[in-house]
Write a protein that holds these residues in place. Structure first.
Motif, short mmCIF file in Angstrom:
data_model
loop_
_atom_site.label_atom_id
_atom_site.label_comp_id
_atom_site.label_asym_id
_atom_site.label_seq_id
_atom_site.Cartn_x
_atom_site.Cartn_y
_atom_site.Cartn_z
N PHE A 28 41.50 13.62 14.39
CA PHE A 28 41.77 14.94 14.97
C PHE A 28 40.76 16.00 14.50
O PHE A 28 41.07 17.18 14.56
N PHE A 29 39.60 15.54 14.06
CA PHE A 29 38.60 16.49 13.58
C PHE A 29 38.19 17.47 14.69
O PHE A 29 38.05 18.68 14.45
N LYS A 30 38.00 16.97 15.90
CA LYS A 30 37.64 17.84 17.02
C LYS A 30 38.72 18.87 17.28
O LYS A 30 38.44 20.05 17.51
N ASP A 31 39.98 18.44 17.23
CA ASP A 31 41.10 19.37 17.43
C ASP A 31 41.14 20.43 16.35
O ASP A 31 41.50 21.59 16.62
N MET A 32 40.80 20.06 15.13
CA MET A 32 40.80 21.03 14.03
C MET A 32 39.88 22.21 14.37
O MET A 32 40.25 23.38 14.20
N ILE A 33 38.69 21.89 14.86
CA ILE A 33 37.73 22.93 15.19
C ILE A 33 38.18 23.72 16.41
O ILE A 33 38.13 24.96 16.43
N THR A 34 38.67 23.01 17.45
CA THR A 34 39.11 23.68 18.67
C THR A 34 40.24 24.66 18.40
O THR A 34 40.21 25.81 18.86
N GLN A 35 41.23 24.22 17.64
CA GLN A 35 42.40 25.07 17.38
C GLN A 35 42.06 26.26 16.49
O GLN A 35 42.72 27.29 16.55
N THR A 36 41.02 26.12 15.69
CA THR A 36 40.61 27.23 14.83
C THR A 36 40.20 28.45 15.66
O THR A 36 40.48 29.60 15.28
N PHE A 37 39.56 28.20 16.78
CA PHE A 37 39.03 29.30 17.59
C PHE A 37 39.81 29.53 18.88
O PHE A 37 39.33 30.14 19.82
N THR A 38 41.06 29.02 18.91
CA THR A 38 41.95 29.21 20.07
C THR A 38 43.11 30.10 19.66
O THR A 38 43.65 29.96 18.57
N GLY A 39 43.52 30.99 20.54
CA GLY A 39 44.69 31.82 20.26
C GLY A 39 44.32 33.21 19.77
O GLY A 39 43.21 33.44 19.29
N LYS A 40 45.27 34.11 19.92
CA LYS A 40 45.06 35.50 19.54
C LYS A 40 46.17 35.97 18.60
O LYS A 40 47.21 35.34 18.48
N ALA B 168 51.66 32.66 8.83
CA ALA B 168 51.40 33.98 9.43
C ALA B 168 50.74 33.90 10.79
O ALA B 168 50.59 34.91 11.47
N ALA B 169 50.33 32.70 11.22
CA ALA B 169 49.58 32.55 12.47
C ALA B 169 50.48 32.59 13.69
O ALA B 169 51.62 32.10 13.67
N GLU B 170 49.95 33.14 14.77
CA GLU B 170 50.62 33.15 16.08
C GLU B 170 50.10 31.95 16.87
O GLU B 170 48.96 31.95 17.35
N VAL B 171 50.91 30.90 16.97
CA VAL B 171 50.52 29.69 17.69
C VAL B 171 51.68 29.21 18.55
O VAL B 171 52.83 29.62 18.34
N SER B 172 51.38 28.32 19.50
CA SER B 172 52.43 27.80 20.38
C SER B 172 53.05 26.52 19.85
O SER B 172 54.09 26.08 20.35
N HIS B 173 52.42 25.91 18.83
CA HIS B 173 52.94 24.67 18.26
C HIS B 173 52.56 24.61 16.78
O HIS B 173 51.40 24.87 16.43
N PRO B 174 53.49 24.26 15.90
CA PRO B 174 53.20 24.22 14.45
C PRO B 174 52.02 23.34 14.06
O PRO B 174 51.27 23.66 13.14
N PHE C 16 42.40 31.79 13.68
CA PHE C 16 41.18 31.97 12.89
C PHE C 16 41.43 32.90 11.71
O PHE C 16 40.96 32.63 10.59
N GLN C 17 42.18 33.98 11.94
CA GLN C 17 42.48 34.90 10.83
C GLN C 17 43.33 34.20 9.78
O GLN C 17 43.13 34.40 8.58
N ALA C 18 44.28 33.37 10.22
CA ALA C 18 45.09 32.60 9.26
C ALA C 18 44.21 31.64 8.47
O ALA C 18 44.42 31.43 7.28
N LEU C 19 43.19 31.06 9.16
CA LEU C 19 42.26 30.17 8.47
C LEU C 19 41.51 30.92 7.38
O LEU C 19 41.43 30.45 6.24
N VAL C 20 40.98 32.10 7.72
CA VAL C 20 40.18 32.81 6.72
C VAL C 20 41.06 33.42 5.63
O VAL C 20 40.61 33.58 4.49
N ILE C 21 42.31 33.75 5.95
CA ILE C 21 43.23 34.18 4.89
C ILE C 21 43.45 33.01 3.93
O ILE C 21 43.42 33.17 2.71
#
Length: 488
Positions: free
Chosen positions: A41-53, A280-286, A62-67
Motif C-alpha cells: 500500500f505504499f502508493k496509497d500512503m502517498i496518495t492519501q497524504t495529499f487527498t482531502g481538506k 485530528a484528521a478529516e477523512v472519510s475512512h480511518p 497532510f496537516q495531520a501528517l506534518v503534525i
C-alpha cells in the motif's frame, strides 16, 4: 544509589528484552495480517497524504501528517542517531531501519484505531490510545492510565531532551549559553502553545517540510563528497548489526537495543503519540489516515535518520563506547555523543557552515516536536478532565510544560535522555497492550477499505456495515447520512 542512578535502572528495566520482544510481536502480527501493507500500500500512503481538506473540526490529512512528523522529526533524528551509534556501534543503524519497516505496521494500527474511536471535543477532533482503550476495549480505567502516563511523559519527561539538544547545538555553533537559549525557547514555545491546534498545524505545515528538505539536501552534499565511502559504510552497518565486524562483534545486544530504542524514539511507532495527531484528521475512512501515518515513519527513519547516520559514519566523526569502560573506537576524540557528531560531519565538508546549519535545523526540528508534545499532553488532559475544568487545568499545564522545557536546557544531556527514555518506555508498554487487544476492529476496518477500493469506490467508513461498536463519531455521521437520504 543516587536519584539519577535509580532513574537509569528504571529506564534499563523498561527497555529490557521483554520490551523488545513485545514490540517485535505486535509489529509482526500487523505486518502479516495486512499482507505487508508497508510494501503493498505504499502508493496509497502517498496518495492519501495529499487527498482531502481540513474542516471546522479537523485538519487535512497532510496537516495531520506534518503534525505527526513535527513530533517524530526532532532530536532523535540528529542527536538520537549519534547516541545510538555511540552506545550500539554502526550496527544500531540497521536495527533502526528494522524497527521502522516493521514498526510502520504498528503505526498504521494505532492511527487507524485513533480514527475509529475519535470524538469531537470542544469543536475539535481528539483521539488516541486513551479513547480507543475506553471505547474499543470498554476499559475506561485503562484509558485513564494511558492518559495520565502520556500527559506526564509529554508534559514533564520528554520535553527536556529536545530543549537540551537545542541548547547544546546553539552553544556549539554560536556560543550562546543554555540559560539564554532556555529563556528564548520558553518565550517562543509559549506563544505557539497558547494559540491552539490551528496555530500548531499552521506552523508544522510550513516548518517541518521545508527544514526536512534543506537537511536532506545538505546531507546529500556531504554524502556525495564522500561517495567512495558508501560501499564500505553499508558493509560496516550490516556486519556490525549481526556481530560479524571484529571491532563491534561483542556488542550486538547493544546494537539491537539501542537501534530499536532510538528508532522508536525518533519515529514513535507504537508509542501512541502519532495516533493522537492522526485522530485530528478529516477523512472519510480511518484506514486512510492509518496509511498516512505509516508513511511518516518512512520519512522520519528511512530518510532523515539514515541521512544523519551516513554523514556521521562516512566522515568518521563518531566514537563507540565499550560496555566495560572506555571506547572500542574513539574517532570523535572523546566528544559527547549528540548533535556535535553531526555538526562535525557537516563542518568537515562545508567548513564552519556545518555547525550553524545543524544547530538551526535542530532548533526547528526540536521546536516543532516540543509544540507537538504539548498538543499530545493537552489531548490526554482533556480526556482526564471533563467539562468546564478543562480550561483551568490546561492553563495550569502550560507553565509546567514551559518549566520542563527550561529545565531541560540547563541539565545534562544524559539526565535528559534518561527521563525521555522512561517517558517513552511507559507509553509504549501501555499503548501496545491496547493495540494488540484491538486487533479485530483494526483488521475489519482494513478489510473494509480494501473491499471498497477493489470496487472502485472512494472508501467511506460505516461502522454498522463492518460490525464495529462504540465508534461514536462515525455512528453519528452514518446516522446523519441516513437522515439526509430519507429527506431527499
Amino acid at each position: 544509589m543516587g536519584f539519577e542512578a535509580i532513574l537509569g535502572k528504571v529506564s534499563e528495566y523498561l527497555w529490557s528484552v521483554p520490551m523488545l520482544v513485545f514490540i517485535a510481536v505486535v509489529a509482526g502480527v500487523y505486518t502479516i495480517a495486512t499482507g505487508f501493507l508497508q510494501v503493498r500500500f505504499f502508493k496509497d500512503m502517498i496518495t492519501q497524504t495529499f487527498t482531502g481538506k481540513s474542516s471546522a473540526s479537523g485538519v487535512s490529512p497532510f496537516q495531520a501528517l506534518v503534525i505527526g512528523l513535527s513530533g517524530r522529526v526532532g532530536t532523535g533524528n540528529i542527536a538520537g542517531v549519534a547516541t545510538a551509534i555511540a552506545a550500539g556501534g554502526p550496527g544500531a543503524v540497521f536495527w533502526m531501519w528494522f524497527i521502522a519497516f516493521f514498526g510502520s505496521a504498528a503505526a498504521f494500527a494505532e492511527s487507524t484505531l485513533a480514527q475509529i474511536y475519535k470524538k469531537r471535543v470542544d469543536g475539535e477532533y481528539r483521539g488516541g490510545p486513551a479513547y480507543y482503550a475506553e471505547k474499543g476495549l470498554g476499559w475506561k480505567w485503562y484509558g485513564y492510565i494511558f492518559a495520565v502516563v502520556a500527559a506526564v511523559s509529554t508534559c514533564l519527561l520528554t520535553p527536556g531532551i529536545q530543549a537540551n539538544a537545542i541548547a547544546e547545538s546553539m552553544n556549539n555553533a554560536f556560543g550562546i549559553t543554555p540559560l539564554i537559549t532556555g529563556i528564548a525557547l520558553v518565550a517562543i514555545v509559549g506563544y505557539v502553545i497558547f494559540g491552539g491546534i490551528r496555530r500548531i498545524a499552521f506552523l508544522a505545515s510550513y516548518v517541518v517540510p521545508i527544514m526536512a528538505l534543506f537537511y536532506l539536501l545538505v546531507a546529500a552534499i556531504v554524502i556525495f563528497a564522500n561517495i567512495e565511502q558508501v560501499p564500505s559504510t553499508f558493509a560496516l552497518i550490516f556486519s556490525s548489526a549481526f556481530g560479524v565486524d571484529s571491532a563491534f562483534g561483542g556488542i550486538i545486544g547493544a546494537a539491537i537495543s539501542w537501534g530499536v530504542k532510538r528508532g522508536l524514539y525518533s519515529n514513535e511507532a507504537g508509542q501512541g503519540t502519532g495516533a493522537q495527531a492522526a485522530a485530528a484528521a478529516e477523512v472519510s475512512h480511518p484506514v486512510k489516515q492509518g496509511l498516512v501515518q505509516s508513511f511518516s515513519v518512512y520519512i522520519d527513519t528511512l530518510l532523515i535518520c539514515t541521512a544523519t547516520a551516513l554523514m556521521i559514519l562516512m566522515t568518521g566523526n563518531y566514537s563507540v563506547e565499550n560496555p566495560d569502560g572506555g571506547f572500542l573506537v574513539d574517532y570523535a576524540n572523546g566528544m559527547e555523543a549528540g548533535a556535535g557528531y553531526t555538526q562535525a560531519a557537516v563542518d568537515g565538508v562545508l567548513g564552519g557552515f556545518g555547525s550553524a546549519f545543524v544547530a538551526i535545523s535542530l532548533f526547528f526540528f526540536a521546536f516543532t516536536t516540543l509544540v507537538a508534545y504539548f498538543y499530545i499532553a493537552e489531548t490526554n488532559l482533556f480526556y482526564i478532565v471533563r467539562g468546564e475544568k478543562r480550561k483551568i487545568f490546561s492553563n495550569i499545564m502550560k507553565p509546567l510544560f514551559l518549566a520542563a522545557v527550561f529545565f531541560g536546557t540547563v541539565r545534562s544531556a544524559s539526565f535528559a535522555w534518561t527521563l525521555a527514555d522512561i517517558g517513552l518506555g511507559l507509553m509504549v508498554w501501555v499503548n501496545l497492550i491496547a493495540v494488540i487487544l484491538l486487533y479485530k476492529p483494526t483488521i475489519l476496518a482494513f478489510k473494509d477499505y480494501q473491499t471498497q477500493k477493489r470496487e472502485g469506490l472512494d472508501p467511506v467508513f460505516r461502522p454498522s456495515q463492518v460490525d464495529i461498536k462504540n465508534a461514536d463519531y462515525w455512528e453519528e455521521r452514518e446516522l446523519e447520512e441516513e437522515m439526509q437520504r430519507k429527506t431527499v
